[in-house]
Write a protein that holds these residues in place. Structure first.
Motif, short mmCIF file in Angstrom:
data_model
loop_
_atom_site.label_atom_id
_atom_site.label_comp_id
_atom_site.label_asym_id
_atom_site.label_seq_id
_atom_site.Cartn_x
_atom_site.Cartn_y
_atom_site.Cartn_z
N LYS A 221 -20.06 -17.83 -58.96
CA LYS A 221 -19.17 -16.92 -58.23
C LYS A 221 -19.92 -15.84 -57.48
O LYS A 221 -19.40 -15.27 -56.52
N GLY B 50 -9.83 -15.17 -56.63
CA GLY B 50 -11.04 -15.94 -56.85
C GLY B 50 -11.95 -15.97 -55.64
O GLY B 50 -13.13 -15.61 -55.71
N THR B 51 -11.38 -16.35 -54.48
CA THR B 51 -12.18 -16.45 -53.26
C THR B 51 -12.31 -15.11 -52.55
O THR B 51 -13.27 -14.88 -51.81
#
Length: 267
Positions: A19, A132-133
């Motif tokens: 991530k 998340g993105t």
């Protein structure tokens, strides 16, 4: 002489499953800048998402976003100039969106300049793209509600990008540029990363032969073909590997070698 470095993110600078970028890349970018070498992420990601990923150096970078459909100059997010933008024709874009919505098991992501529009999707997909993105996200009931220009349309299928590729490719590959952009993603644009690189080089007055590019997937192919010095990740599709003699397993290692010796590693 290298004047500009462009790098794909997912699967290239950021290994799949991770991530956050390795913090060492930030010091490398600073050192490259001191030698007059600009750094540019080139990704299917949104501008805001890319900036968040590069945190401490985000204002120093140039950005090729949305697979080359829009590119930005350096500076704070609200003041960064748009250096190029390729808009999809509205009527066929809407038809493509509805074709993706009709695919069982696929979600659609519709990209404006710096906003992702989601339609008829599960809340989990909204959470994934927003949290998340790191995208600016807006949920719409109908794609016709989108007022701004559409620059990219993506199908996301957990069963793999080959599912929407088989269903949509015959009809749409001749209308828009279609590219697999990851295990789950199939992107449609009127641009590509090669278009974005050429526009950026034009804006910065940098010859293409003075560019270094890194990529790992089919959506990187136009950029790698356009760059003077292309490097393909060793983990890439073997069909891509046949096209590029220069390959690497670690982008920072190549950049470190360039900074220390002034030369690129042998291929």
């Amino acid at each position: 002489m290298i004047q500009l470095i462009v790098s794909d993110i997912d699967g290239t600078l950021l290994p799949y499953g991770q991530k956050q970028l390795d913090p060492s890349i930030f010091s490398l970018i600073h050192r490259l800048s001191q030698q007059g070498i600009r750094f540019c992420p080139a990704s299917g990601r949104q501008f805001h998402s890319l900036r968040r990923l590069f945190g401490p150096v985000q204002d120093e970078l140039y950005y090729v976003c949305e697979n080359g459909a829009i590119l930005y100059g350096s500076g704070p997010e609200e003041f960064a100039p748009v250096l190029g933008k390729t808009v999809m024709d509205r009527a066929p874009a809407m038809e493509l969106i509805r074709n993706i919505l009709a695919l069982e098991g696929s979600e659609v992501l519709i990209s404006g300049a710096n906003r992702s529009y989601l339609c008829q999707c599960d809340e989990s997909f909204v959470t994934r793209m927003r949290d998340g993105t790191g995208n600016h996200v807006q949920v719409v009931r109908d794609p016709e509600e989108i007022e701004e220009d559409i620059i990219k349309i993506s199908a996301c299928c957990p069963e793999g990008a080959s599912v929407p590729e088989k269903a949509l490719g015959g009809k749409w590959s001749g209308v828009f540029r279609m590219a697999v952009a990851g295990a789950e993603w199939l992107d449609f644009t009127l641009a590509d990363k090669g278009v974005g690189l050429r526009q950026l080089c034009g804006a910065l007055n940098i010859p293409l032969e003075n560019t270094l590019a890194f990529g790992d997937n089919w959506n990187d192919l136009p950029m790698l073909e356009a760059a003077g010095h292309p490097y393909l990740m060793a983990s890439a599709d073997p069909r891509l590997a046949k096209r590029f003699s220069c390959q690497c397993t670690n982008v920072p290692a190549v950049l470190e070698h360039l900074l220390e010796t002034g030369r690129l590693p042998g291929c």
